[in-house]
Design an enzyme around this catalytic site. Structure first.
Site, PDB file in Angstrom:
ATOM      1  N   HIS A  89     -82.691 -53.263   2.473  1.00  0.00           N
ATOM      2  CA  HIS A  89     -82.284 -52.207   3.402  1.00  0.00           C
ATOM      3  C   HIS A  89     -82.696 -52.550   4.838  1.00  0.00           C
ATOM      4  CE1 HIS A  89     -80.777 -48.525   4.800  1.00  0.00           C
ATOM      5  NE2 HIS A  89     -81.213 -47.709   3.855  1.00  0.00           N
TER       6      HIS A  89
ATOM      7  N   ASP B 159     -63.259 -54.223  -7.918  1.00  0.00           N
ATOM      8  CA  ASP B 159     -62.589 -55.026  -8.953  1.00  0.00           C
ATOM      9  C   ASP B 159     -62.804 -56.509  -8.681  1.00  0.00           C
ATOM     10  OD1 ASP B 159     -60.961 -56.215 -10.806  1.00  0.00           O
ATOM     11  OD2 ASP B 159     -59.110 -55.270 -10.120  1.00  0.00           O
TER      12      ASP B 159
ATOM     13  N   SER C 152     -76.174 -38.446   1.655  1.00  0.00           N
ATOM     14  CA  SER C 152     -74.759 -38.297   1.330  1.00  0.00           C
ATOM     15  C   SER C 152     -74.099 -39.660   1.193  1.00  0.00           C
ATOM     16  CB  SER C 152     -74.048 -37.496   2.426  1.00  0.00           C
ATOM     17  OG  SER C 152     -72.645 -37.498   2.199  1.00  0.00           O
TER      18      SER C 152
ATOM     19  N   THR D  42     -69.902 -28.020   6.368  1.00  0.00           N
ATOM     20  CA  THR D  42     -69.242 -29.087   5.616  1.00  0.00           C
ATOM     21  C   THR D  42     -69.633 -29.048   4.145  1.00  0.00           C
ATOM     22  OG1 THR D  42     -71.032 -30.647   6.006  1.00  0.00           O
ATOM     23  CG2 THR D  42     -69.281 -30.548   7.675  1.00  0.00           C
TER      24      THR D  42
ATOM     25  N   GLY E  81     -75.852 -48.744   3.964  1.00  0.00           N
ATOM     26  CA  GLY E  81     -74.893 -48.595   2.877  1.00  0.00           C
ATOM     27  C   GLY E  81     -73.487 -49.017   3.253  1.00  0.00           C
TER      28      GLY E  81
ATOM     29  N   ASP F  81     -82.621 -41.056  10.489  1.00  0.00           N
ATOM     30  CA  ASP F  81     -83.045 -39.912   9.682  1.00  0.00           C
ATOM     31  C   ASP F  81     -83.397 -38.753  10.595  1.00  0.00           C
ATOM     32  OD1 ASP F  81     -82.775 -41.284   7.284  1.00  0.00           O
ATOM     33  OD2 ASP F  81     -84.822 -42.058   7.360  1.00  0.00           O
TER      34      ASP F  81
ATOM     35  N   ASP G 147     -75.187 -41.442   9.779  1.00  0.00           N
ATOM     36  CA  ASP G 147     -74.546 -42.646  10.320  1.00  0.00           C
ATOM     37  C   ASP G 147     -74.193 -42.361  11.776  1.00  0.00           C
ATOM     38  OD1 ASP G 147     -72.627 -44.625  11.104  1.00  0.00           O
ATOM     39  OD2 ASP G 147     -72.208 -45.031   9.010  1.00  0.00           O
TER      40      ASP G 147
END
Length: 457
Positions: free
Chosen positions: A156, A401, A391, A264, A161, A318, A296
């Site tokens: 991280h 895939d 989230s 939201t 992410g 954060d 983000d």
């Protein structure tokens, strides 16, 4: 469940790549210095033909190609004075492991993150020198039924992410023989601080203050030691919409802004979880409590040029919502959603630049880092009486895939820290979500009961 490792090797880039020291940004230096695991499960299709060795070879060759494009993942981190991290782009490689299990996919139930599945995930030993730890570790495990799991453990400190998932999608494309998409932007200078300005004094940056403790306690050591449990809780699309309606119906601001900016999906679900956790933990009314939120900030950064969508690194901050348990539980859902909205709304372009300047002025980052190594997990703890709700709703999680079809389940790997929780969208795209939550074992059953009983009717 018995796991046997059949092969493990270091995969280097297929071609020479740029080498040298890559300074990391201020955002890369803070938070949890650890590897973050994700895991994908695949069922064998009816025309399953590729033997396990062929799958491993496909992953190996395509990973080698992907590391040419994403060469920072083939490097190593190292410590600098002041507990700063630097990335050594040396092409040392990523770790790829092949394993077999005596279990079937059906034996895994609902795939809830569990210590039982730890052997499905490549382990990272932070007691070894940082310069020896691969930034990316991958494991493919074949089950007795012919299905497989693919788990990725990535640092991280190097990617968030959004960046990690972009790498995975490009790697999967190469494995299928498809053409890779736009290359990532690897220049960390886009997010590094320049000269320190007066902006650093405009905001308090309370997210770096220690979170609340249980009343009467002087540390969180006792809470850290308690046994935890993990649950996957499903919310249908109708239940999610009901929560949103309830939050907006009971707005703490009287509804003045309800038409312009309704709460939201995340704010409504996180507010519900916060209320349920306070109740399940049986806090006294005066108990201070906080909810950690990961934001983000790509769209908020005011840089010339701004960080593009494919910027490869950490562009998250954060922020903290605060309250008292009695207020959170006694008031309607709109009150908790309002506290969360207030915390998120702090994040503006000026706030982000102020945070960068604040971090630039630090001589030592150690108090802002939580290092997941044996005996050193003493950083920020968002367990009882607090909660962290991350989230994944906006992340491109599903449809990975590698040539053997799309996954049947994707989720976090091991998930055993009290207060750690995720909101994950359904792979069906039908608006339903899954909440992955870890709480102390003593209050998990109460939480699950309250979670559904308190849903709006």
């Amino acid at each position: 469940m018995k796991i046997v490792v059949r092969n493990s090797s270091s995969v280097q880039p297929a071609e020479p790549t740029w080498s040298g020291s890559m300074p990391l940004s201020e955002f890369d230096q803070i938070g949890v210095v650890t590897h973050v695991p994700t895991i994908y499960f695949y069922r064998p299709p009816q025309d399953w033909a590729a033997p396990p060795c062929r799958m491993f070879e496909t992953l190996q060759s395509s990973l080698s190609k992907a590391l040419v494009i994403f060469y920072p993942l083939a490097g190593r981190l190292r410590w600098l004075p002041g507990s700063r991290l630097e990335l050594d782009c040396n092409g040392a490689g990523a770790q790829l492991t092949e394993a077999e299990s005596d279990a079937t996919l059906d034996d895994l139930g609902d795939f809830a993150p569990s210590p039982e599945y730890a052997d499905l995930i490549p382990q990272v030993n932070y007691s070894t020198p940082m310069a020896e730890i691969p930034i990316l570790c991958v494991q493919i495990t074949k089950f007795r039924c012919g299905g497989v799991s693919l788990s990725c453990n990535v640092s991280h400190a190097v990617v968030d992410g959004q960046s990690a998932l972009y790498f995975l999608s490009e790697w999967a494309a190469l494995a299928r023989g498809a053409v890779a998409g736009p290359p990532p932007v690897l220049d960390r200078r886009l997010m590094r601080a320049g000269e320190i300005s007066d902006r650093r004094s405009e905001f308090g940056h309370e997210q770096f203050d220690p979170p609340p403790l249980m009343i009467g306690e002087t540390s969180n050591d006792g809470e850290r030691r308690k046994e935890t449990a993990v649950a996957l809780l499903k919310l249908t699309a109708a239940q999610v919409e009901d929560l949103k309606r309830e939050a907006n119906r009971t707005r703490a601001d009287g509804g003045a802004a309800s038409v312009k900016r309704p709460y939201t999906k995340y704010e409504s679900i996180a507010g519900h979880m916060w209320r349920c956790a306070c109740k399940a933990r049986r806090h006294v009314a005066a108990q201070p409590t906080a909810l950690g939120i990961c934001v983000d900030v790509r769209k908020h950064v005011r840089r010339l040029p701004p960080p593009p969508r494919k910027f490869f690194g950490n562009v998250v901050v954060d922020v903290i919502a605060r309250g008292r348990s009695g207020e959170i539980t006694a008031a309607p859902l709109g009150y908790a959603a309002a506290r969360i909205r207030e915390a998120i709304d702090i994040v503006t372009g000026d706030y982000v630049e102020s945070m960068i300047d604040y971090l630039k002025g630090l001589e030592d980052f150690s108090r802002l880092q939580d290092i997941k190594a044996p005996g050193t997990n003493d950083g920020t703890f968002y367990g009882n009486p607090n909660l962290g709700v991350t989230s994944w709703l906006a992340l491109p999680l599903h449809g990975l895939d590698f040539g053997w079809g799309k996954e049947i389940f994707m989720g976090p790997g091991t998930h055993d820290c009290d207060g750690d929780s995720l909101v994950i969208p359904s792979s069906d795209g039908d608006g339903s979500v899954t909440v992955a939550v870890c709480l102390q074992d003593s209050c998990m059953e109460d939480f699950k009961k309250i979670f559904y009983e308190d849903l709006p009717i």
